[in-house]
Design an enzyme around this catalytic site. Structure first.
Site, PDB file in Angstrom:
ATOM      1  N   ASN A   7     -29.117  -4.173 -26.845  1.00  0.00           N
ATOM      2  CA  ASN A   7     -27.786  -4.213 -26.216  1.00  0.00           C
ATOM      3  C   ASN A   7     -27.774  -3.123 -25.155  1.00  0.00           C
ATOM      4  O   ASN A   7     -27.678  -1.940 -25.464  1.00  0.00           O
ATOM      5  CB  ASN A   7     -26.695  -3.975 -27.257  1.00  0.00           C
ATOM      6  CG  ASN A   7     -25.292  -4.059 -26.668  1.00  0.00           C
ATOM      7  OD1 ASN A   7     -25.120  -4.174 -25.450  1.00  0.00           O
ATOM      8  ND2 ASN A   7     -24.282  -3.984 -27.512  1.00  0.00           N
ATOM      9  N   ARG A  95     -28.159  -9.043 -25.935  1.00  0.00           N
ATOM     10  CA  ARG A  95     -26.742  -9.346 -25.755  1.00  0.00           C
ATOM     11  C   ARG A  95     -26.467  -9.449 -24.251  1.00  0.00           C
ATOM     12  O   ARG A  95     -26.765  -8.543 -23.487  1.00  0.00           O
ATOM     13  CB  ARG A  95     -25.872  -8.246 -26.346  1.00  0.00           C
ATOM     14  CG  ARG A  95     -24.381  -8.512 -26.150  1.00  0.00           C
ATOM     15  CD  ARG A  95     -23.561  -7.248 -26.270  1.00  0.00           C
ATOM     16  NE  ARG A  95     -22.142  -7.532 -26.060  1.00  0.00           N
ATOM     17  CZ  ARG A  95     -21.277  -6.647 -25.587  1.00  0.00           C
ATOM     18  NH1 ARG A  95     -21.670  -5.440 -25.256  1.00  0.00           N
ATOM     19  NH2 ARG A  95     -20.017  -6.976 -25.431  1.00  0.00           N
ATOM     20  N   HIS A 185     -16.545 -11.103 -27.217  1.00  0.00           N
ATOM     21  CA  HIS A 185     -16.804 -10.822 -28.645  1.00  0.00           C
ATOM     22  C   HIS A 185     -17.213 -12.091 -29.400  1.00  0.00           C
ATOM     23  O   HIS A 185     -17.075 -12.171 -30.626  1.00  0.00           O
ATOM     24  CB  HIS A 185     -15.563 -10.223 -29.350  1.00  0.00           C
ATOM     25  CG  HIS A 185     -15.136  -8.894 -28.840  1.00  0.00           C
ATOM     26  ND1 HIS A 185     -13.812  -8.587 -28.611  1.00  0.00           N
ATOM     27  CD2 HIS A 185     -15.841  -7.780 -28.502  1.00  0.00           C
ATOM     28  CE1 HIS A 185     -13.723  -7.347 -28.165  1.00  0.00           C
ATOM     29  NE2 HIS A 185     -14.939  -6.839 -28.075  1.00  0.00           N
ATOM     30  N   ARG A 246      -7.223  -0.309 -22.753  1.00  0.00           N
ATOM     31  CA  ARG A 246      -6.893  -1.486 -21.949  1.00  0.00           C
ATOM     32  C   ARG A 246      -5.465  -1.934 -22.222  1.00  0.00           C
ATOM     33  O   ARG A 246      -4.993  -1.895 -23.364  1.00  0.00           O
ATOM     34  CB  ARG A 246      -7.857  -2.636 -22.248  1.00  0.00           C
ATOM     35  CG  ARG A 246      -9.290  -2.358 -21.865  1.00  0.00           C
ATOM     36  CD  ARG A 246     -10.190  -3.499 -22.317  1.00  0.00           C
ATOM     37  NE  ARG A 246     -11.596  -3.186 -22.087  1.00  0.00           N
ATOM     38  CZ  ARG A 246     -12.596  -3.687 -22.818  1.00  0.00           C
ATOM     39  NH1 ARG A 246     -12.332  -4.510 -23.821  1.00  0.00           N
ATOM     40  NH2 ARG A 246     -13.837  -3.368 -22.540  1.00  0.00           N
ATOM     41  N   GLU A 391     -23.048  -8.243 -35.317  1.00  0.00           N
ATOM     42  CA  GLU A 391     -23.438  -8.943 -34.095  1.00  0.00           C
ATOM     43  C   GLU A 391     -24.948  -8.922 -33.903  1.00  0.00           C
ATOM     44  O   GLU A 391     -25.530  -9.895 -33.397  1.00  0.00           O
ATOM     45  CB  GLU A 391     -22.729  -8.316 -32.895  1.00  0.00           C
ATOM     46  CG  GLU A 391     -21.219  -8.489 -32.945  1.00  0.00           C
ATOM     47  CD  GLU A 391     -20.488  -7.693 -31.881  1.00  0.00           C
ATOM     48  OE1 GLU A 391     -20.317  -8.234 -30.774  1.00  0.00           O
ATOM     49  OE2 GLU A 391     -20.100  -6.540 -32.163  1.00  0.00           O
TER      50      GLU A 391
END
Length: 407
Positions: A7, A95, A185, A246, A391
């Protein structure tokens, strides 16, 4: 089979080596501050061989190729090595954040795929270029004979119907520029929806599940019979509900108002919405949920408001997805906050009494740090779970499947 999961960020590289015979982690680590000068005491490398203490040290890493060579060195030399040779790695899974409309599943990376990832960079300017750098760095070290696979964050959401992913702006913007809801996600939502079905002893294609990936970045997905029907993040990861820094969804006129009122450029407003908003903006500068919870316990009104807003917005999304799917069988909490934030879970569920949801508060408070539990009863019409996401394992599974099919 041994799968290396990568990643890559613009200045970081996270990795896990997984033995797919039993899906166990052999080792993992993180390399940060790639390309930055490292002075003494600024530890930027963490490496852990399973069953041993982690190693933390500082080393100047000039670029991603240097970072990947560091990974190779850590795995194949010294007291903590896990491989005699890097050739023992059968495949590498990456990823990749944005696959656009082009990639609806994980794929073997070819020159064409790499070119497409680069072309899609405007849709994920902070991520796709870094993801591509990770692939290119691996290629320069291991060569073309080791299969490398791209696992796209957006792929799991590609099953959304047009009524869910289209925006009500001129249609030509979708045709020319690909402006639509993509969702992110996806790897996490895919993993925990499958895990939820396993936990319930049911087939995924018979269930309606709402998966809540809650962390510094957060999203919710409506998974209807194994396919995503809708999701909260949109054209970019800033959409949806409030997150660590955010804003989540805001009236678009707020953007133009701020531009005119404060003489801001689009880039400056984007920075505000991505890095200066959300929980941090409301709580007074605290984006880590642990800090917000501590301030809340001290009676800090802004911290209380931040958590109240967050829970309220999440509950609204859950309610809208219950309506969109015409029912729900299970709700899943996952991610750093989803797995550890017992107050937030409790508050969210307090809005869901109309579904017959009444969670076990004792189990809720005890279940943290990657543990799994059901907060309701197996006989309840709507069941609520805390499930640890993985993940990396999801990426490894996809990579294994593709690598086996090319041999």
């Amino acid at each position: 089979m041994k799968i290396l999961v990568i990643n890559c960020g613009s200045s970081s590289l996270k990795f896990q080596l997984i033995n797919m015979d039993n899906e166990s982690v052999i080792c993992k680590g993180t390399i940060e501050r790639i390309g930055a000068h490292i002075s003494g005491g600024e530890n930027n490398i963490i490496y852990t061989k399973t069953g041993e203490d982690k190693i933390i040290f500082d080393k100047e890493v000039k670029d991603h190729v240097d970072a990947f060579n560091t990974v190779k060195e850590l795995m194949t030399s010294g007291d903590h090595k896990v491989l005699d040779s890097f050739s023992e790695i059968d495949a590498i899974g990456h990823r990749v954040v944005q696959g656009g409309d082009r990639y609806t599943k994980s794929v073997l990376i070819t020159d064409k795929v790499a070119s497409d990832i680069e072309e899609l960079a405007p849709l994920a300017p902070l991520h796709n270029p870094a993801n591509l750098q990770g692939y290119q760095a691996c290629l320069s070290v291991v060569g073309p004979d080791v299969p490398q696979v791209a696992v796209f964050d957006t792929a799991f959401h590609s099953t959304m119907p047009p009524m869910a992913y289209m925006y009500a702006v001129p249609y030509e913007y979708y045709e020319k520029y690909g402006i639509r809801r993509y969702g992110f996600h996806g790897t996490s939502h895919k993993f925990v929806s499958q895990r939820c079905a396993e936990f319930m002893g049911e087939k995924l294609d018979r269930l309606k599940i709402i998966t809540c990936h809650l962390g510094n970045g957060s999203s919710i997905a409506a998974v209807k019979y194994g396919k995503v029907f809708d999701t909260s993040m949109g054209f970019t990861p800033v959409d949806g509900f409030m997150m660590g820094t955010r804003s989540g969804g805001v009236d678009p006129s707020v953007v133009t108002f701020l531009q005119e009122k404060l003489d801001l450029s689009p880039k400056e407003v984007e920075g505000i919405l991505n890095k200066q908003s959300g929980v941090s903006a409301i709580s007074g500068g605290f984006s880590d949920d642990r800090d917000v919870f501590a301030k809340q316990n001290e009676g800090d009104q802004r911290a209380i408001l931040a958590h109240e807003m967050q829970a309220y917005q999440i509950a609204k999304y859950i309610g809208s997805y219950v309506a969109a799917m015409n029912g729900v069988d299970a709700i899943v909490f996952t991610g750093g906050i989803g797995e550890n934030g017992f107050w937030l879970r409790s508050k969210i569920c307090s809005y869901l009494g109309y579904l017959g949801i009444e969670i076990n508060q004792s189990v809720n408070q005890k279940t943290v740090k990657g543990a799994e539990a059901e907060l309701t009863s197996p006989t309840d019409k709507v069941r609520v779970f805390i499930l640890a996401t993985n993940e990396e394992l999801m990426i490894a599974r996809d990579t294994k499947e593709i690598a086996e099919n090319i041999k």
